[in-house]
Structures are given as C-alpha cells and as structure tokens.
Motif scaffolding. Sequence first.
Motif, PDB file in Angstrom:
ATOM      1  N   VAL A  47     -32.961  -3.418  -7.424  1.00 52.14           N
ATOM      2  CA  VAL A  47     -32.897  -4.824  -6.673  1.00 52.14           C
ATOM      3  C   VAL A  47     -32.009  -4.683  -5.339  1.00 52.14           C
ATOM      4  CG1 VAL A  47     -29.700  -5.006  -6.828  1.00 52.14           C
ATOM      5  CG2 VAL A  47     -31.722  -7.609  -7.455  1.00 52.14           C
ATOM      6  N   THR A  48     -32.816  -5.514  -4.222  1.00 55.28           N
ATOM      7  CA  THR A  48     -32.741  -6.407  -2.807  1.00 55.28           C
ATOM      8  C   THR A  48     -31.489  -7.568  -2.984  1.00 55.28           C
ATOM      9  OG1 THR A  48     -34.392  -5.065  -2.175  1.00 55.28           O
ATOM     10  CG2 THR A  48     -33.507  -6.310  -0.659  1.00 55.28           C
ATOM     11  N   VAL A  49     -30.779  -7.692  -2.017  1.00 58.70           N
ATOM     12  CA  VAL A  49     -29.863  -8.514  -1.275  1.00 58.70           C
ATOM     13  C   VAL A  49     -29.940  -8.871  -0.358  1.00 58.70           C
ATOM     14  CG1 VAL A  49     -27.834  -8.387  -3.470  1.00 58.70           C
ATOM     15  CG2 VAL A  49     -28.052  -7.066  -1.583  1.00 58.70           C
ATOM     16  N   VAL A  50     -30.254 -10.018  -0.091  1.00 57.70           N
ATOM     17  CA  VAL A  50     -30.317  -9.952   1.374  1.00 57.70           C
ATOM     18  C   VAL A  50     -29.435 -11.158   1.784  1.00 57.70           C
ATOM     19  CG1 VAL A  50     -32.895  -9.894   1.439  1.00 57.70           C
ATOM     20  CG2 VAL A  50     -32.266 -12.055   1.029  1.00 57.70           C
ATOM     21  N   THR A  51     -28.789 -12.191   1.203  1.00 56.85           N
ATOM     22  CA  THR A  51     -28.023 -13.265   2.151  1.00 56.85           C
ATOM     23  C   THR A  51     -26.642 -12.907   1.514  1.00 56.85           C
ATOM     24  OG1 THR A  51     -29.998 -14.984   1.354  1.00 56.85           O
ATOM     25  CG2 THR A  51     -27.477 -15.938   1.849  1.00 56.85           C
ATOM     26  N   GLY A  52     -25.978 -13.160   2.609  1.00 58.18           N
ATOM     27  CA  GLY A  52     -24.196 -13.353   2.295  1.00 58.18           C
ATOM     28  C   GLY A  52     -23.878 -14.436   1.296  1.00 58.18           C
ATOM     29  N   GLY A  53     -22.153 -13.472  -0.021  1.00 56.45           N
ATOM     30  CA  GLY A  53     -22.262 -14.151  -1.220  1.00 56.45           C
ATOM     31  C   GLY A  53     -23.409 -14.660  -1.823  1.00 56.45           C
ATOM     32  N   GLU A  54     -24.751 -13.365  -2.286  1.00 58.65           N
ATOM     33  CA  GLU A  54     -25.886 -13.521  -2.841  1.00 58.65           C
ATOM     34  C   GLU A  54     -25.277 -13.602  -4.040  1.00 58.65           C
ATOM     35  OE1 GLU A  54     -29.695 -12.442  -1.269  1.00 58.65           O
ATOM     36  OE2 GLU A  54     -30.334 -13.013  -3.214  1.00 58.65           O
ATOM     37  N   VAL A  55     -25.629 -13.464  -5.402  1.00 61.38           N
ATOM     38  CA  VAL A  55     -25.596 -13.313  -6.860  1.00 61.38           C
ATOM     39  C   VAL A  55     -27.169 -13.131  -7.126  1.00 61.38           C
ATOM     40  CG1 VAL A  55     -24.515 -13.035  -8.819  1.00 61.38           C
ATOM     41  CG2 VAL A  55     -23.474 -13.519  -6.862  1.00 61.38           C
ATOM     42  N   LYS A  56     -27.549 -11.738  -7.875  1.00 61.56           N
ATOM     43  CA  LYS A  56     -28.676 -11.478  -8.747  1.00 61.56           C
ATOM     44  C   LYS A  56     -28.166 -10.105 -10.200  1.00 61.56           C
ATOM     45  CE  LYS A  56     -32.051 -11.109  -5.422  1.00 61.56           C
ATOM     46  NZ  LYS A  56     -33.373 -10.024  -4.620  1.00 61.56           N
ATOM     47  N   LYS A  57     -29.023 -11.211 -10.746  1.00 60.36           N
ATOM     48  CA  LYS A  57     -28.328 -10.694 -11.642  1.00 60.36           C
ATOM     49  C   LYS A  57     -29.786 -10.081 -12.751  1.00 60.36           C
ATOM     50  CE  LYS A  57     -25.227 -13.680 -13.929  1.00 60.36           C
ATOM     51  NZ  LYS A  57     -24.296 -14.808 -15.038  1.00 60.36           N
ATOM     52  N   LEU A  58     -29.330  -8.446 -13.082  1.00 62.24           N
ATOM     53  CA  LEU A  58     -31.029  -8.330 -13.787  1.00 62.24           C
ATOM     54  C   LEU A  58     -30.739  -7.489 -15.105  1.00 62.24           C
ATOM     55  CD1 LEU A  58     -33.682  -6.812 -13.344  1.00 62.24           C
ATOM     56  CD2 LEU A  58     -32.552  -5.171 -12.778  1.00 62.24           C
ATOM     57  N   LYS A  59     -30.462  -8.365 -16.405  1.00 64.10           N
ATOM     58  CA  LYS A  59     -30.614  -8.012 -17.456  1.00 64.10           C
ATOM     59  C   LYS A  59     -28.878  -8.117 -17.855  1.00 64.10           C
ATOM     60  CE  LYS A  59     -34.720  -5.894 -19.087  1.00 64.10           C
ATOM     61  NZ  LYS A  59     -35.394  -5.102 -20.076  1.00 64.10           N
ATOM     62  N   ARG A  60     -27.824  -7.018 -18.164  1.00 65.07           N
ATOM     63  CA  ARG A  60     -27.184  -7.011 -17.791  1.00 65.07           C
ATOM     64  C   ARG A  60     -26.277  -6.242 -17.477  1.00 65.07           C
ATOM     65  NH1 ARG A  60     -25.939  -2.952 -20.165  1.00 65.07           N
ATOM     66  NH2 ARG A  60     -27.856  -2.380 -20.668  1.00 65.07           N
ATOM     67  N   LEU A  61     -27.210  -6.252 -15.638  1.00 64.73           N
ATOM     68  CA  LEU A  61     -26.386  -5.629 -14.329  1.00 64.73           C
ATOM     69  C   LEU A  61     -26.505  -7.446 -13.831  1.00 64.73           C
ATOM     70  CD1 LEU A  61     -27.980  -3.054 -15.516  1.00 64.73           C
ATOM     71  CD2 LEU A  61     -27.850  -2.730 -13.657  1.00 64.73           C
ATOM     72  N   THR A  62     -25.017  -7.050 -12.477  1.00 63.60           N
ATOM     73  CA  THR A  62     -25.371  -7.674 -11.517  1.00 63.60           C
ATOM     74  C   THR A  62     -24.489  -7.103 -10.629  1.00 63.60           C
ATOM     75  OG1 THR A  62     -23.959  -9.396 -13.665  1.00 63.60           O
ATOM     76  CG2 THR A  62     -23.770  -9.878 -11.066  1.00 63.60           C
ATOM     77  N   PHE A  63     -25.518  -7.750  -9.543  1.00 65.08           N
ATOM     78  CA  PHE A  63     -25.235  -7.509  -8.204  1.00 65.08           C
ATOM     79  C   PHE A  63     -24.018  -8.950  -7.180  1.00 65.08           C
ATOM     80  CE2 PHE A  63     -27.342  -3.437  -8.840  1.00 65.08           C
ATOM     81  CZ  PHE A  63     -28.302  -3.920 -10.326  1.00 65.08           C
ATOM     82  N   GLN A  64     -23.855  -8.274  -6.262  1.00 68.09           N
ATOM     83  CA  GLN A  64     -23.109  -9.204  -5.328  1.00 68.09           C
ATOM     84  C   GLN A  64     -23.146  -8.249  -3.440  1.00 68.09           C
ATOM     85  OE1 GLN A  64     -19.234 -11.437  -6.862  1.00 68.09           O
ATOM     86  NE2 GLN A  64     -20.089 -12.640  -5.320  1.00 68.09           N
ATOM     87  N   PHE A  65     -23.106  -9.074  -3.275  1.00 68.58           N
ATOM     88  CA  PHE A  65     -23.640  -9.699  -1.496  1.00 68.58           C
ATOM     89  C   PHE A  65     -22.322  -9.758  -1.151  1.00 68.58           C
ATOM     90  CE2 PHE A  65     -24.796  -6.884   1.748  1.00 68.58           C
ATOM     91  CZ  PHE A  65     -25.889  -7.550   3.195  1.00 68.58           C
ATOM     92  N   GLY A  66     -21.384  -9.230  -0.329  1.00 68.50           N
ATOM     93  CA  GLY A  66     -20.033  -9.930   0.266  1.00 68.50           C
ATOM     94  C   GLY A  66     -20.829 -11.274   1.551  1.00 68.50           C
ATOM     95  N   ASP A  67     -19.914 -12.235   1.230  1.00 63.77           N
ATOM     96  CA  ASP A  67     -20.171 -13.133   1.870  1.00 63.77           C
ATOM     97  C   ASP A  67     -20.832 -12.405   3.613  1.00 63.77           C
ATOM     98  OD1 ASP A  67     -17.512 -15.324   0.734  1.00 63.77           O
ATOM     99  OD2 ASP A  67     -19.455 -14.653   0.406  1.00 63.77           O
ATOM    100  N   ALA A  68     -19.687 -11.521   3.955  1.00 63.22           N
ATOM    101  CA  ALA A  68     -19.978 -10.909   5.929  1.00 63.22           C
ATOM    102  C   ALA A  68     -21.100  -9.769   5.618  1.00 63.22           C
ATOM    103  CB  ALA A  68     -18.730 -10.333   5.715  1.00 63.22           C
ATOM    104  N   ARG A  69     -21.900  -9.766   4.250  1.00 60.20           N
ATOM    105  CA  ARG A  69     -22.321  -8.550   4.311  1.00 60.20           C
ATOM    106  C   ARG A  69     -22.748  -7.405   5.050  1.00 60.20           C
ATOM    107  NH1 ARG A  69     -25.156 -12.499   7.325  1.00 60.20           N
ATOM    108  NH2 ARG A  69     -26.132 -10.947   8.890  1.00 60.20           N
ATOM    109  N   LYS A  70     -21.046  -6.530   4.483  1.00 63.45           N
ATOM    110  CA  LYS A  70     -20.853  -5.425   4.909  1.00 63.45           C
ATOM    111  C   LYS A  70     -20.151  -4.666   3.496  1.00 63.45           C
ATOM    112  CE  LYS A  70     -17.767  -6.580   8.867  1.00 63.45           C
ATOM    113  NZ  LYS A  70     -16.546  -6.345   9.517  1.00 63.45           N
ATOM    114  N   ASP A  71     -20.406  -5.109   2.447  1.00 64.85           N
ATOM    115  CA  ASP A  71     -20.295  -5.286   1.171  1.00 64.85           C
ATOM    116  C   ASP A  71     -21.243  -5.377   0.175  1.00 64.85           C
ATOM    117  OD1 ASP A  71     -17.844  -6.933   1.356  1.00 64.85           O
ATOM    118  OD2 ASP A  71     -18.533  -6.816  -0.481  1.00 64.85           O
TER     119      ASP A  71
END
Lengths: 109, 119
Positions: A47-71
């Motif tokens: 996955v690629t996360v691009v927006t601060g606070g973004e959450v993406k789900k891929l079946k049983r995997l959940t990805f989150q991008f930090g609000d400040a885009r540092k983590d």
Amino acid sequence: TQLLEQSPQFLSIQEGENLTVYCNSSSVFSSLQWYRQEPGEGPVLLVTVVTGGEVKKLKRLTFQFGDARKDSSLHITAAQPGDTGLYLCAYAGFQKLVFGTGTRLLVSP
Amino acid sequence: SAVISQKPSRDICQRGTSLTIQCQVDSQVTMMFWYRQQPGQSLTLIATANQGSEATYESGFVIDKFPISRPNLTFSTLTVSNMSPEDSSIYLCSVGVIGTGGRTVQGYTFGSGTRLTVV
C-alpha cells in the motif's frame, strides 16, 4: 542512522492473534509505502499512504499514516501463517526508494 | 508491471574473486536500482544504474567495489569485486516506473535477488 525506524524488529505470534508494526521518523514525508518480502523473493508493494491521518484497509491489514506524516502503522487482524515475512516501510525520495529497518513476522499454526 | 529476471539466483564464491549479477527487464524502464540485503536486515540502496553513463552511488558504496553497467533500458549488471565474507548478502535489482507527470516514480518492482555466499 536509519531515517525510518521500525518496531518491533521481530515478532513471533500464534495464528489468530492481532499485531501492530510501527514505522517512525523525525522527518515529514509526502507519502509512505509498505512492502512485504517473503523468503527468496523481492519486496512486494502492499500500500501507499499519502494523506495525514489516512487509513487504508487491505483485507485483514490496516495501514495508517500519522496526522503529522512522520509515522505509519500496520495492524494485522487474526494473523495467519501466510502473513509470515519481512514487513518494510519505505519512502520514495527523489527518484529512489529508501527502506526502514524492517520487522520480521513469524506466525505459527 | 515490469517483470525482472536476475541471474544467478545464488552463488558461492571464493574470497578475492568477483561475481557479476545480471538484471533483465521485460520492458523499457527509466530507473534501475541495485540494493543489498545483509542477513536478517532490511534493504540498502547501493546505486542507481544510469543508462549510458556512470551509476550514481549512495554513501558508503564505491564504483571500484561495485561497478555497474547499464548499456540499454532493459539490462544492467552489478559486479561485486574482490569479495570477502562480509559481502555475503542478497543483491536485488529493482526498477521504477515514472508517472505521467514525468518527474516522480509511481511504483517499484523487485527481482527475486541473488543470494551470494563468500567463503
């Protein structure tokens, strides 16, 4: 010093358990990517996360991008032996890809 | 996405010798890269292979140790020179696809790697 630090370095769990992998930095990124590498293979983009606070789900995997885009974090629900592998976060610098330190996951039946 | 073939898939070499690894892509790509993955570690970028010119090396990697060729848009080689046991690693070729804007890489694909053991 690695720009992207992942934790934990190694995780060994039983099938059905949940887990979270963290990718941290003091730098701000326009986007972060997550890859999985299985033995004998090259990394494969999850996955690629691009927006601060973004959450993406891929079946049983959940990805989150930090609000400040540092983590970023990767959460796996009800892990399965097929989830075993090396999980890598990465940032796409100017025309090159730089990886984090990696988290090796072992899921036992 | 591009399909990458890397050869050899593995090799065991004597110290002091050199090994050349080949990377063949099934389509023309702008960006090609070489990575090293030491045992149990993440991937570290060695260099960007530039078509028709000298490769761009990352800090800690030098041309004398890791000469790279890229004669065209689908092929590159990495040589590991004067090998020592510390060079035992997996070496991976990667390609990047430039987006429609022509400036940023939209995606990266990796070969399966070459597992090198130096004895």
